[in-house]
Design a protein around this motif. Structure first.
Motif, PDB file in Angstrom:
ATOM      1  N   PRO A 119       0.821  -1.217   0.000  1.00 16.69           N
ATOM      2  CA  PRO A 119       0.000   0.000   0.000  1.00 16.69           C
ATOM      3  C   PRO A 119       0.855   1.266   0.000  1.00 16.69           C
ATOM      4  O   PRO A 119       1.928   1.305   0.625  1.00 16.69           O
ATOM      5  N   GLN A 120       0.376   2.292  -0.695  1.00 13.27           N
ATOM      6  CA  GLN A 120       1.129   3.546  -0.811  1.00 13.27           C
ATOM      7  C   GLN A 120       1.489   4.113   0.556  1.00 13.27           C
ATOM      8  O   GLN A 120       2.579   4.661   0.740  1.00 13.27           O
ATOM      9  N   SER A 121       0.583   3.975   1.508  1.00  7.88           N
ATOM     10  CA  SER A 121       0.816   4.553   2.838  1.00  7.88           C
ATOM     11  C   SER A 121       1.965   3.887   3.590  1.00  7.88           C
ATOM     12  O   SER A 121       2.470   4.438   4.569  1.00  7.88           O
ATOM     13  N   GLU A 122       2.382   2.692   3.124  1.00  9.49           N
ATOM     14  CA  GLU A 122       3.429   1.944   3.824  1.00  9.49           C
ATOM     15  C   GLU A 122       4.732   1.889   3.041  1.00  9.49           C
ATOM     16  O   GLU A 122       5.710   1.321   3.510  1.00  9.49           O
ATOM     17  N   ARG A 123       4.753   2.491   1.855  1.00 15.23           N
ATOM     18  CA  ARG A 123       5.933   2.345   0.990  1.00 15.23           C
ATOM     19  C   ARG A 123       7.156   3.095   1.519  1.00 15.23           C
ATOM     20  O   ARG A 123       8.278   2.599   1.420  1.00 15.23           O
ATOM     21  N   ALA A 124       6.957   4.287   2.048  1.00 13.70           N
ATOM     22  CA  ALA A 124       8.103   5.035   2.576  1.00 13.70           C
ATOM     23  C   ALA A 124       8.794   4.241   3.676  1.00 13.70           C
ATOM     24  O   ALA A 124      10.025   4.181   3.740  1.00 13.70           O
TER      25      ALA A 124
END
Length: 406
Positions: A160-165
């Motif tokens: 998920p985008q929210s967990e990529r960083a």
């Protein structure tokens, strides 16, 4: 030290010191000329047969009847870890499991699938290069080369985008080897171990999520796939997720950094690339050949077999020294020259045969996009400090590369 005066029986090509501060290229040339297949003593282990030239390497890669991958694929592997993964993790499986497992994972790495990731790669690389252009000095390894593969593996696994960083940060820490090894930087080694543990826990949760709601990503493919009439266990899925993460990061990370250093050291090739005098595909292949990030690949003989005229006994290990093989003078004219327009570049950076690297198409496109963006945006490359090389006998890489981009 003059490598031509060295007795092959006294040199250990698996000594990490050679790759951190020595001159392996001259040594490889000497060994190809004098002992292209020779017994290498490697204390405290039993040693191994070192294959330094191209044609004997092909013999080993292609002979799956005589050699197994299930006893480890690198020197100095933890025997307990190898035993736990053997027959379950793609890189340490033999037929009939290997082709079945490879087929399950292959859908995520087909060239047509990888090509759709190009736009995503550009979205990752362009702002990194733009930021580097605004700064005086950047570490190309940590600030650019390490970020791209970590971001793209998130795409392949549909993180998920929210967990990529978070995942990119953990991956950078996990694969950012401590220069000089644990003795010089124990805190760095501890940070790597902790990051690997956090990644493993994350993938455990990801597997649970995909079992409840599968998608079109590679994790779902592993969970839903049929392996000889059965589903993969959670352990098998996790082992192969870990293998994907490792493979996706190491090759691109180290080839990118070493490739940039080669361009700095060979400004004529940089001008040829920017001027369109060489194709981007040819440039990518030469970067892969010249940098050869994976130093060696290990096999173990299942029976007595001849390799390059030498008798290898059943149970003995054979290490194909890819980085030397890719500089074999009989296959690559003027092999130590960095030539982006090199013809007939039949390098073995990704191996050959049944174990040909699954992620090769991905690594090629990542390097292609990186070189394209650099050529479009950067006119001047300059080294801005000492290069710190990796202390490893498995990955031939650069740990820190301070540069100025203009």
């Amino acid at each position: 030290m003059d490598p031509t005066t060295i007795d092959p029986a006294t040199i250990d090509v698996a000594d990490p010191e050679l790759y951190e501060s020595g001159d392996p290229v001259a040594l490889w040339a000497h060994l190809r000329a004098t002992s292209p297949v020779h017994w290498n003593n490697h204390p405290p282990g039993p040693g191994f047969w070192a294959v330094m030239s191209y044609r004997p390497a092909l013999e080993v890669y292609r002979n799956t009847d005589a050699f197994t991958s299930e006893l480890g694929m690198r020197i100095d592997s933890d025997p307990a870890a190898v035993e736990a993964a053997a027959g379950k993790m793609l890189i340490v499986t033999d037929p009939p499991t290997h082709p079945r497992l490879r087929q399950l994972m292959n859908s995520a790495f087909l060239p047509r699938v990888v090509s759709t990731l190009e736009a995503s790669m550009r979205r990752v690389i362009e702002p990194l290069v733009d930021e580097a252009l605004r700064n005086d000095v950047v570490d190309f390894v940590s600030e650019i080369a390490a970020v791209l593969p970590a971001a793209i593996i998130c795409d392949i696994m549909d993180v998920p985008q929210s967990e990529r960083a978070m995942m990119i940060d953990l991956t950078s820490k996990a694969f950012g080897a401590s220069v000089g090894g644990e003795a010089k930087c124990p805190m760095g080694t501890m940070e790597k171990t902790e990051a690997h543990a956090e990644i493993f826990l994350y993938y455990t949760e990801l597997v649970e999520q995909r079992r409840r709601a599968p998608g079109s990503d590679v994790v779902s493919a592993l969970i839903q796939g049929d392996l000889g009439g059965r589903r993969l266990t959670d352990e098998e899925v996790l082992l192969n997720c870990d293998g994907l993460l490792t493979g996706a990061n190491e090759t691109t990370r180290h080839a990118s950094a070493a490739g940039l250093l080669a361009l700095i050291q060979n400004p004529g090739e940089w001008h040829r690339l920017r001027g369109g005098e060489v194709s981007i595909e040819s440039a990518v292949d030469e970067v892969l050949r010249y940098t050869s990030p994976a130093l060696h690949v290990l096999r173990v003989a299942k029976k007595d077999v001849e390799v390059g005229g030498r008798l290898v006994r059943a149970g003995e290990a054979v290490a194909i020294w890819n980085s030397s093989v890719n500089r074999d003078e009989t296959v690559f004219p003027d092999p130590d020259r960095f030539d982006l327009g090199r013809d007939q570049n039949r390098h073995l950076t990704f191996g050959i045969g049944p174990h040909f690297c699954l992620g090769a198409p991905l690594a090629r496109v990542e390097l292609k996009v990186l070189l394209q963006v650099l050529a479009e945006k950067v006119t001047h490359l300059e080294l801005a400090g000492p290069v710190e090389r990796l202390r490893s006998n498995f990955m031939w890489g650069i740990e820190r590369l301070p540069v100025v981009l203009r």
